[in-house]
Write a protein that holds these residues in place. Structure first.
Motif, PDB file in Angstrom:
ATOM      1  N   LEU A  67       0.787  -1.127   0.151  1.00 19.84           N
ATOM      2  CA  LEU A  67      -0.038   0.018   0.059  1.00 19.84           C
ATOM      3  C   LEU A  67       0.998   1.387   0.007  1.00 19.84           C
ATOM      4  CD1 LEU A  67      -2.637  -1.090   3.011  1.00 19.84           C
ATOM      5  CD2 LEU A  67      -2.834  -1.544   0.148  1.00 19.84           C
ATOM      6  N   ALA A  68       0.675   2.152  -0.705  1.00 23.32           N
ATOM      7  CA  ALA A  68       1.072   3.652  -0.934  1.00 23.32           C
ATOM      8  C   ALA A  68      -0.244   4.648  -0.823  1.00 23.32           C
ATOM      9  CB  ALA A  68       1.934   3.726  -2.073  1.00 23.32           C
ATOM     10  N   LEU A  69       0.237   5.723  -0.237  1.00 22.23           N
ATOM     11  CA  LEU A  69      -0.639   6.787   0.124  1.00 22.23           C
ATOM     12  C   LEU A  69      -0.114   7.954  -0.792  1.00 22.23           C
ATOM     13  CD1 LEU A  69      -3.342   8.182   1.348  1.00 22.23           C
ATOM     14  CD2 LEU A  69      -1.868   8.922   3.105  1.00 22.23           C
ATOM     15  N   ALA A  70      -0.747   8.491  -1.861  1.00 19.75           N
ATOM     16  CA  ALA A  70      -0.259   9.425  -2.818  1.00 19.75           C
ATOM     17  C   ALA A  70      -1.368  10.484  -2.799  1.00 19.75           C
ATOM     18  CB  ALA A  70      -0.181   9.187  -4.153  1.00 19.75           C
ATOM     19  N   THR A  71      -1.074  11.648  -2.201  1.00 15.48           N
ATOM     20  CA  THR A  71      -1.917  12.820  -1.789  1.00 15.48           C
ATOM     21  C   THR A  71      -1.548  14.146  -1.873  1.00 15.48           C
ATOM     22  OG1 THR A  71      -3.481  13.899   0.108  1.00 15.48           O
ATOM     23  CG2 THR A  71      -1.577  12.723   0.636  1.00 15.48           C
ATOM     24  N   SER A  72      -2.382  14.968  -2.388  1.00 17.68           N
ATOM     25  CA  SER A  72      -2.153  16.425  -2.512  1.00 17.68           C
ATOM     26  C   SER A  72      -2.142  17.136  -1.083  1.00 17.68           C
ATOM     27  CB  SER A  72      -3.122  17.199  -3.545  1.00 17.68           C
ATOM     28  OG  SER A  72      -3.252  16.477  -4.745  1.00 17.68           O
ATOM     29  N   ALA A  73      -2.509  16.515  -0.171  1.00 22.05           N
ATOM     30  CA  ALA A  73      -2.692  17.068   1.087  1.00 22.05           C
ATOM     31  C   ALA A  73      -1.237  17.385   1.727  1.00 22.05           C
ATOM     32  CB  ALA A  73      -3.219  16.248   2.011  1.00 22.05           C
ATOM     33  N   THR A  74      -1.418  18.607   2.597  1.00 22.83           N
ATOM     34  CA  THR A  74      -0.082  18.933   3.161  1.00 22.83           C
ATOM     35  C   THR A  74       0.277  17.715   4.318  1.00 22.83           C
ATOM     36  OG1 THR A  74      -1.150  19.728   5.091  1.00 22.83           O
ATOM     37  CG2 THR A  74      -0.477  21.367   3.126  1.00 22.83           C
ATOM     38  N   ALA A  75       1.731  17.712   4.524  1.00 18.67           N
ATOM     39  CA  ALA A  75       2.128  16.777   5.702  1.00 18.67           C
ATOM     40  C   ALA A  75       1.232  16.676   6.921  1.00 18.67           C
ATOM     41  CB  ALA A  75       3.275  16.872   6.056  1.00 18.67           C
ATOM     42  N   ARG A  76       0.884  17.852   7.279  1.00 21.33           N
ATOM     43  CA  ARG A  76       0.112  18.231   8.392  1.00 21.33           C
ATOM     44  C   ARG A  76      -1.382  17.794   8.327  1.00 21.33           C
ATOM     45  NH1 ARG A  76      -4.632  20.216  10.027  1.00 21.33           N
ATOM     46  NH2 ARG A  76      -4.562  20.955  12.376  1.00 21.33           N
TER      47      ARG A  76
ATOM     48  N   GLY B  73      -5.436  13.360   9.027  1.00 19.58           N
ATOM     49  CA  GLY B  73      -6.286  12.286   8.482  1.00 19.58           C
ATOM     50  C   GLY B  73      -5.992  11.003   8.865  1.00 19.58           C
ATOM     51  N   LEU B  74      -4.956  10.407   8.907  1.00 16.16           N
ATOM     52  CA  LEU B  74      -4.713   9.137   9.314  1.00 16.16           C
ATOM     53  C   LEU B  74      -4.860   8.754  10.954  1.00 16.16           C
ATOM     54  CD1 LEU B  74      -1.246   8.508   7.603  1.00 16.16           C
ATOM     55  CD2 LEU B  74      -3.321   7.782   6.889  1.00 16.16           C
ATOM     56  N   ARG B  75      -4.721   9.910  11.554  1.00 15.76           N
ATOM     57  CA  ARG B  75      -5.163   9.770  12.859  1.00 15.76           C
ATOM     58  C   ARG B  75      -6.629   9.625  13.265  1.00 15.76           C
ATOM     59  NH1 ARG B  75      -1.292  13.930  13.848  1.00 15.76           N
ATOM     60  NH2 ARG B  75      -2.976  15.584  13.849  1.00 15.76           N
ATOM     61  N   LEU B  76      -7.185  10.365  12.208  1.00 12.49           N
ATOM     62  CA  LEU B  76      -8.745  10.193  12.201  1.00 12.49           C
ATOM     63  C   LEU B  76      -9.136   8.602  11.940  1.00 12.49           C
ATOM     64  CD1 LEU B  76     -11.728  11.360  12.326  1.00 12.49           C
ATOM     65  CD2 LEU B  76     -11.407  11.829   9.934  1.00 12.49           C
ATOM     66  N   LEU B  77      -8.467   8.167  11.098  1.00 14.82           N
ATOM     67  CA  LEU B  77      -9.042   6.758  10.365  1.00 14.82           C
ATOM     68  C   LEU B  77      -8.681   5.837  11.711  1.00 14.82           C
ATOM     69  CD1 LEU B  77      -7.606   6.755   6.911  1.00 14.82           C
ATOM     70  CD2 LEU B  77     -10.000   6.379   7.639  1.00 14.82           C
ATOM     71  N   GLY B  78      -7.579   6.242  12.632  1.00 13.36           N
ATOM     72  CA  GLY B  78      -7.286   5.112  13.645  1.00 13.36           C
ATOM     73  C   GLY B  78      -6.612   3.721  13.130  1.00 13.36           C
ATOM     74  N   ILE B  79      -5.761   3.928  12.190  1.00 13.33           N
ATOM     75  CA  ILE B  79      -5.284   2.589  11.666  1.00 13.33           C
ATOM     76  C   ILE B  79      -3.713   2.860  11.633  1.00 13.33           C
ATOM     77  CG2 ILE B  79      -7.045   1.895  10.146  1.00 13.33           C
ATOM     78  CD1 ILE B  79      -5.626   3.396   7.869  1.00 13.33           C
ATOM     79  N   GLY B  80      -3.147   3.593  12.457  1.00 11.22           N
ATOM     80  CA  GLY B  80      -1.963   3.987  12.447  1.00 11.22           C
ATOM     81  C   GLY B  80      -1.322   4.406  11.123  1.00 11.22           C
TER      82      GLY B  80
END
Length: 206
Positions: A95-104, A109-116
């Protein structure tokens, strides 16, 4: 991430509407739709530059958008089934995450998902890639994973994202969290799903 794993697109739009409103600018919904999947650092300078604003004014309003978004981001919710799908996929796929989002915003977003952090590779705005529909963000992720395009599926929710996926020569999966199926098909989706459980069922059938 935005619109695929977390339902953040409406809040990004609201923050931009408020920021533009403070500057006396009202944009039609079609303009916001045309920029979905592209970073603020692309949309905001283009819109404001067309209106003759200086680089200092643009930087100030870009910062203002981020301030507004951070005040309302507590309203973000995960896309239904996204976290469960990632947990199911992790032992089966790379798995890779490729996003236009800022690092912050990506970390939030990952904290919200609660999946580490289940991703072997992460590409966000901090890695200085050209914005979608340019395929560079996906090409960097594939380089990190040492995989070829024919080995990769890309899950996207927007026109710009799907065009980038196809330009990267990958199999493009569209999820209807942001746009209707007809538009996603027109943008080049190879397959369209309504939800992550549907995508999991598809993958299990292969």
């Amino acid at each position: 991430m935005d619109g695929v794993l977390i339902d953040s697109e409406p809040l990004h739009k609201r923050a931009k509407e408020l920021m533009f409103g403070e500057a006396g600018i009202v944009l039609p919904a079609s303009v916001y739709d045309s920029y979905k999947g592209r970073p603020d650092a692309t949309m905001i300078p283009e819109v404001l530059g067309q209106r003759g604003m200086s680089s200092d004014q643009i930087a100030e309003l870009l910062h203002r958008k981020h301030q507004i978004f951070e005040k309302i981001e507590h309203e973000i919710r995960p896309v239904t089934g996204a976290g469960e799908f990632i947990q199911w996929a992790k032992p089966r796929y790379r798995l890779a995450l490729a996003t236009s989002a800022t690092a912050r915003n990506r970390e939030a977003g990952l904290r919200l998902l609660g999946i580490g952090n289940p991703f072997e590779a992460v590409v966000d705005a901090g890695r200085k890639h050209r914005p979608k529909p340019d395929p560079e963000v996906f090409q960097i992720a594939m380089h990190d994973l040492k995989l070829q395009p024919q080995d990769c599926w890309i899950i996207e929710d927007s026109r710009n994202g799907l065009q980038a996926a196809k330009a990267a020569e990958c199999f493009a999966v569209a999820i209807t969290t942001t746009f209707e199926a007809a538009m996603l098909r027109q943008a080049g989706a190879d397959v369209i799903v309504q939800s992550f459980p549907e995508l999991q069922t598809l993958l299990e059938s292969l």
